[in-house]
Design a protein around this motif. Structure first.
Motif, mmCIF file in Angstrom:
data_model
loop_
_atom_site.group_PDB
_atom_site.id
_atom_site.type_symbol
_atom_site.label_atom_id
_atom_site.label_comp_id
_atom_site.label_asym_id
_atom_site.label_seq_id
_atom_site.Cartn_x
_atom_site.Cartn_y
_atom_site.Cartn_z
ATOM 1 N N SER A 82 36.610 44.263 45.735
ATOM 2 C CA SER A 82 36.047 42.888 45.399
ATOM 3 C C SER A 82 36.084 42.080 46.782
ATOM 4 O O SER A 82 36.834 42.353 47.577
ATOM 5 C CB SER A 82 36.971 42.260 44.269
ATOM 6 N N ARG A 86 41.481 37.227 43.802
ATOM 7 C CA ARG A 86 41.608 36.969 42.352
ATOM 8 C C ARG A 86 43.045 36.298 41.884
ATOM 9 O O ARG A 86 44.002 36.857 42.372
ATOM 10 C CB ARG A 86 41.225 37.850 41.382
ATOM 11 N N GLY A 116 31.895 47.089 41.954
ATOM 12 C CA GLY A 116 31.484 46.179 40.883
ATOM 13 C C GLY A 116 29.968 45.828 40.987
ATOM 14 O O GLY A 116 29.100 46.272 41.915
ATOM 15 N N ARG A 117 29.664 44.921 40.337
ATOM 16 C CA ARG A 117 28.177 44.178 40.033
ATOM 17 C C ARG A 117 27.938 43.904 41.238
ATOM 18 O O ARG A 117 28.648 42.892 42.080
ATOM 19 C CB ARG A 117 27.991 43.454 39.012
ATOM 20 N N VAL A 120 28.205 39.947 41.084
ATOM 21 C CA VAL A 120 29.321 39.146 40.618
ATOM 22 C C VAL A 120 30.827 40.221 40.690
ATOM 23 O O VAL A 120 31.876 39.626 40.723
ATOM 24 C CB VAL A 120 29.415 38.640 39.183
ATOM 25 N N THR A 123 34.987 42.318 36.994
ATOM 26 C CA THR A 123 35.827 41.034 36.193
ATOM 27 C C THR A 123 37.269 41.167 36.708
ATOM 28 O O THR A 123 37.878 42.186 37.140
ATOM 29 C CB THR A 123 35.447 41.311 34.825
ATOM 30 N N ASN A 124 37.950 40.141 36.234
ATOM 31 C CA ASN A 124 39.499 40.151 36.558
ATOM 32 C C ASN A 124 39.892 41.288 35.594
ATOM 33 O O ASN A 124 41.042 41.708 35.892
ATOM 34 C CB ASN A 124 39.709 38.793 35.946
ATOM 35 N N GLU A 125 39.645 41.356 34.543
ATOM 36 C CA GLU A 125 39.905 42.347 33.389
ATOM 37 C C GLU A 125 39.988 43.783 33.967
ATOM 38 O O GLU A 125 40.849 44.646 34.017
ATOM 39 C CB GLU A 125 39.480 42.260 32.003
ATOM 40 N N GLU A 126 38.843 43.975 34.517
ATOM 41 C CA GLU A 126 38.717 45.266 35.345
ATOM 42 C C GLU A 126 39.595 45.449 36.519
ATOM 43 O O GLU A 126 39.954 46.688 36.537
ATOM 44 C CB GLU A 126 37.125 45.443 35.700
#
Length: 245
Positions: A82, A86, A116-117, A120, A123-126
Protein backbone atom coordinates in the motif's frame (compact mmCIF):
# COMPACT_ATOMS: atom_id res chain seq x y z
CA UNK A 1 12.03 -27.07 -5.75
CA UNK A 2 13.35 -23.57 -6.46
CA UNK A 3 12.41 -21.36 -3.52
CA UNK A 4 11.04 -18.78 -5.94
CA UNK A 5 8.37 -21.30 -6.95
CA UNK A 6 6.72 -20.76 -3.56
CA UNK A 7 6.24 -17.04 -4.12
CA UNK A 8 3.00 -15.81 -5.67
CA UNK A 9 2.37 -12.30 -6.95
CA UNK A 10 -1.31 -11.42 -6.47
CA UNK A 11 -2.96 -8.56 -8.37
CA UNK A 12 -6.37 -7.46 -7.07
CA UNK A 13 -9.00 -6.13 -9.47
CA UNK A 14 -6.65 -4.66 -12.06
CA UNK A 15 -8.32 -2.05 -14.27
CA UNK A 16 -6.28 -2.51 -17.44
CA UNK A 17 -5.09 -5.70 -19.09
CA UNK A 18 -1.84 -4.00 -20.10
CA UNK A 19 -0.88 -3.67 -16.45
CA UNK A 20 -1.19 -7.43 -16.07
CA UNK A 21 1.18 -7.95 -19.00
CA UNK A 22 3.69 -5.40 -17.69
CA UNK A 23 3.58 -7.01 -14.23
CA UNK A 24 4.22 -10.44 -15.78
CA UNK A 25 7.26 -9.01 -17.58
CA UNK A 26 8.55 -7.51 -14.32
CA UNK A 27 8.13 -10.86 -12.58
CA UNK A 28 9.83 -12.97 -15.22
CA UNK A 29 12.92 -10.76 -15.37
CA UNK A 30 13.45 -11.59 -11.68
CA UNK A 31 12.68 -15.31 -11.96
CA UNK A 32 9.14 -15.23 -10.57
CA UNK A 33 6.47 -17.08 -12.51
CA UNK A 34 3.40 -17.57 -10.33
CA UNK A 35 0.80 -14.87 -10.99
CA UNK A 36 -2.63 -14.81 -9.36
CA UNK A 37 -5.38 -12.47 -10.51
CA UNK A 38 -8.35 -11.50 -8.35
CA UNK A 39 -11.41 -10.46 -10.36
CA UNK A 40 -9.58 -8.44 -13.06
CA UNK A 41 -11.82 -5.88 -14.76
CA UNK A 42 -10.35 -6.79 -18.15
CA UNK A 43 -9.28 -10.28 -19.23
CA UNK A 44 -5.82 -11.16 -20.49
CA UNK A 45 -5.87 -10.04 -24.11
CA UNK A 46 -3.57 -9.03 -26.96
CA UNK A 47 -2.50 -5.86 -25.16
CA UNK A 48 -1.52 -7.85 -22.08
CA UNK A 49 0.47 -10.27 -24.21
CA UNK A 50 2.18 -7.43 -26.11
CA UNK A 51 3.25 -5.64 -22.92
CA UNK A 52 4.43 -8.89 -21.35
CA UNK A 53 7.29 -8.76 -23.92
CA UNK A 54 8.13 -12.46 -23.86
CA UNK A 55 6.52 -13.33 -20.55
CA UNK A 56 3.46 -14.90 -22.17
CA UNK A 57 4.13 -18.13 -20.28
CA UNK A 58 3.53 -16.26 -17.00
CA UNK A 59 0.21 -15.03 -18.37
CA UNK A 60 -0.75 -18.46 -19.70
CA UNK A 61 -0.11 -20.08 -16.33
CA UNK A 62 -1.75 -17.34 -14.25
CA UNK A 63 -4.58 -18.34 -11.91
CA UNK A 64 -7.92 -16.56 -11.60
CA UNK A 65 -9.71 -16.10 -8.27
CA UNK A 66 -13.04 -14.54 -7.39
CA UNK A 67 -11.95 -13.03 -4.06
CA UNK A 68 -8.92 -11.92 -2.09
CA UNK A 69 -9.53 -14.71 0.44
CA UNK A 70 -9.54 -17.39 -2.25
CA UNK A 71 -6.28 -16.12 -3.76
CA UNK A 72 -4.31 -16.35 -0.50
CA UNK A 73 -6.09 -19.30 1.12
CA UNK A 74 -3.13 -21.70 0.75
CA UNK A 75 -0.45 -19.18 1.75
CA UNK A 76 1.35 -19.21 5.10
CA UNK A 77 2.63 -15.64 4.72
CA UNK A 78 0.65 -12.78 3.15
CA UNK A 79 2.24 -9.37 2.58
CA UNK A 80 -0.03 -6.59 1.35
CA UNK A 81 1.33 -3.52 -0.41
CA UNK A 82 0.00 0.00 0.00
CA UNK A 83 1.22 3.50 -0.81
CA UNK A 84 -0.67 4.95 2.16
CA UNK A 85 -0.42 4.25 5.85
CA UNK A 86 -3.72 3.06 7.31
CA UNK A 87 -5.46 2.96 10.65
CA UNK A 88 -4.89 -0.36 12.41
CA UNK A 89 -2.19 -1.18 9.87
CA UNK A 90 -0.34 -4.46 10.06
CA UNK A 91 3.35 -4.57 10.92
CA UNK A 92 5.20 -2.30 8.50
CA UNK A 93 7.96 -3.71 6.31
CA UNK A 94 10.11 -2.18 3.55
CA UNK A 95 10.99 -3.90 0.24
CA UNK A 96 14.47 -5.19 1.23
CA UNK A 97 13.25 -6.76 4.45
CA UNK A 98 10.23 -8.06 2.52
CA UNK A 99 12.48 -9.90 0.08
CA UNK A 100 14.51 -11.47 2.87
CA UNK A 101 11.44 -12.48 4.84
CA UNK A 102 9.69 -13.92 1.78
CA UNK A 103 12.65 -16.10 0.85
CA UNK A 104 13.21 -17.27 4.44
CA UNK A 105 9.55 -18.30 4.75
CA UNK A 106 9.32 -20.23 1.47
CA UNK A 107 10.59 -23.30 3.34
CA UNK A 108 7.40 -23.32 5.40
CA UNK A 109 5.02 -22.95 2.46
CA UNK A 110 3.56 -20.44 0.04
CA UNK A 111 4.14 -16.70 0.23
CA UNK A 112 1.77 -14.13 -1.34
CA UNK A 113 2.79 -10.58 -2.19
CA UNK A 114 -0.47 -8.74 -2.85
CA UNK A 115 -0.84 -5.58 -4.95
CA UNK A 116 -4.09 -3.63 -4.84
CA UNK A 117 -6.18 -1.73 -7.35
CA UNK A 118 -4.35 0.85 -9.46
CA UNK A 119 -6.30 3.82 -8.10
CA UNK A 120 -7.21 2.90 -4.53
CA UNK A 121 -4.96 -0.01 -3.57
CA UNK A 122 -6.08 -2.59 -1.03
CA UNK A 123 -9.01 -1.96 1.29
CA UNK A 124 -8.50 -1.70 5.04
CA UNK A 125 -10.27 -5.02 5.44
CA UNK A 126 -7.88 -6.71 2.99
CA UNK A 127 -4.83 -5.21 4.68
CA UNK A 128 -6.02 -6.53 8.04
CA UNK A 129 -5.84 -10.02 6.54
CA UNK A 130 -2.14 -9.57 5.75
CA UNK A 131 0.67 -10.44 8.16
CA UNK A 132 2.75 -7.49 7.00
CA UNK A 133 2.06 -4.15 5.35
CA UNK A 134 4.67 -3.36 2.68
CA UNK A 135 5.31 0.33 2.14
CA UNK A 136 7.79 1.53 -0.49
CA UNK A 137 9.71 4.57 0.86
CA UNK A 138 9.34 6.80 -2.19
CA UNK A 139 10.04 10.52 -2.47
CA UNK A 140 7.46 12.15 -0.14
CA UNK A 141 7.04 14.98 -2.66
CA UNK A 142 6.33 12.60 -5.54
CA UNK A 143 5.67 8.99 -4.69
CA UNK A 144 3.89 7.91 -7.87
CA UNK A 145 4.62 4.29 -8.82
CA UNK A 146 2.55 2.43 -11.36
CA UNK A 147 1.63 -1.19 -10.76
CA UNK A 148 4.37 -2.73 -12.89
CA UNK A 149 7.01 -0.50 -11.28
CA UNK A 150 5.96 -1.65 -7.83
CA UNK A 151 5.96 -5.31 -8.88
CA UNK A 152 9.41 -4.86 -10.46
CA UNK A 153 10.88 -3.25 -7.35
CA UNK A 154 9.56 -5.89 -4.97
CA UNK A 155 10.48 -8.75 -7.34
CA UNK A 156 14.04 -7.39 -7.52
CA UNK A 157 14.39 -7.42 -3.74
CA UNK A 158 13.05 -10.98 -3.64
CA UNK A 159 15.61 -12.05 -6.24
CA UNK A 160 18.47 -10.36 -4.40
CA UNK A 161 17.48 -12.17 -1.21
CA UNK A 162 17.29 -15.45 -3.15
CA UNK A 163 20.78 -14.91 -4.61
CA UNK A 164 22.12 -14.31 -1.09
CA UNK A 165 20.28 -17.33 0.24
CA UNK A 166 23.38 -19.53 0.62
CA UNK A 167 24.69 -17.27 3.36
CA UNK A 168 21.27 -17.20 4.98
CA UNK A 169 21.09 -20.98 4.96
CA UNK A 170 24.36 -21.28 6.84
CA UNK A 171 22.87 -19.10 9.58
CA UNK A 172 19.63 -21.08 9.67
CA UNK A 173 20.92 -24.61 9.15
CA UNK A 174 20.75 -25.54 12.84
CA UNK A 175 17.35 -23.96 13.40
CA UNK A 176 14.29 -26.23 13.13
CA UNK A 177 11.68 -25.40 10.52
CA UNK A 178 8.50 -23.88 11.91
CA UNK A 179 5.09 -24.78 10.50
CA UNK A 180 2.75 -21.85 9.95
CA UNK A 181 -1.00 -22.04 9.28
CA UNK A 182 -2.48 -21.07 5.93
CA UNK A 183 -4.63 -17.98 5.51
CA UNK A 184 -7.63 -20.28 5.18
CA UNK A 185 -6.89 -21.85 8.59
CA UNK A 186 -6.51 -18.40 10.13
CA UNK A 187 -9.82 -17.31 8.59
CA UNK A 188 -11.59 -20.26 10.25
CA UNK A 189 -9.99 -19.30 13.57
CA UNK A 190 -11.05 -15.66 13.25
CA UNK A 191 -14.61 -16.66 12.33
CA UNK A 192 -14.74 -19.04 15.32
CA UNK A 193 -13.35 -16.34 17.62
CA UNK A 194 -15.83 -13.72 16.44
CA UNK A 195 -18.82 -16.07 16.70
CA UNK A 196 -17.99 -17.21 20.25
CA UNK A 197 -17.02 -13.79 21.60
CA UNK A 198 -20.24 -12.30 20.28
CA UNK A 199 -22.23 -15.06 21.98
CA UNK A 200 -20.38 -14.32 25.24
CA UNK A 201 -21.04 -10.60 24.88
CA UNK A 202 -17.36 -9.65 24.64
CA UNK A 203 -17.56 -8.33 21.07
CA UNK A 204 -20.17 -5.63 20.66
CA UNK A 205 -18.76 -3.75 17.66
CA UNK A 206 -16.58 -4.43 14.62
CA UNK A 207 -13.63 -2.50 16.01
CA UNK A 208 -12.91 -5.13 18.66
CA UNK A 209 -12.53 -7.93 16.13
CA UNK A 210 -10.32 -5.75 13.94
CA UNK A 211 -7.97 -5.20 16.87
CA UNK A 212 -7.96 -8.90 17.75
CA UNK A 213 -7.22 -9.83 14.14
CA UNK A 214 -4.33 -7.35 14.06
CA UNK A 215 -2.99 -8.74 17.34
CA UNK A 216 -2.99 -12.35 16.14
CA UNK A 217 -1.57 -11.44 12.71
CA UNK A 218 1.27 -9.56 14.35
CA UNK A 219 2.04 -12.56 16.56
CA UNK A 220 2.60 -14.78 13.46
CA UNK A 221 1.01 -17.79 15.11
CA UNK A 222 2.58 -21.17 14.44
CA UNK A 223 0.30 -24.09 13.54
CA UNK A 224 0.58 -25.75 16.95
CA UNK A 225 -0.18 -22.43 18.67
CA UNK A 226 -3.24 -21.92 16.47
CA UNK A 227 -4.43 -25.45 17.29
CA UNK A 228 -4.06 -24.64 21.00
CA UNK A 229 -6.16 -21.49 20.62
CA UNK A 230 -8.80 -23.36 18.62
CA UNK A 231 -8.94 -25.94 21.39
CA UNK A 232 -9.41 -23.20 23.99
CA UNK A 233 -12.26 -21.70 21.97
CA UNK A 234 -13.96 -25.08 21.68
CA UNK A 235 -13.60 -25.72 25.43
CA UNK A 236 -15.05 -22.29 26.25
CA UNK A 237 -17.91 -22.90 23.81
CA UNK A 238 -18.78 -26.22 25.47
CA UNK A 239 -18.60 -24.69 28.96
CA UNK A 240 -20.92 -21.87 27.92
CA UNK A 241 -23.45 -24.36 26.55
CA UNK A 242 -23.35 -26.37 29.80
CA UNK A 243 -24.03 -23.21 31.81
CA UNK A 244 -27.04 -22.44 29.61
CA UNK A 245 -28.42 -25.93 30.19
Amino acid sequence: MNLLDHIHIVLVETSHSGNIGSAARAMKTMGLKHLRLVAPQQPIDEQAEALSAGAKDVLDNSQMFATFDDAVADCQLVIGTSARLRHLQSTLIEPRACGELAISRTRQGNVAIVFGRERVGLTNEELLKCHYHLNIPTNPEYGSLNLAMAVQLVSYEIRMAWLADDDLQKKLQNQPLVEYPTSEALAHFFNHTERLYKELGFIRNDGVMQKLRRLYQRAELETNELNLLRGMLTAAEKAAKRDLN
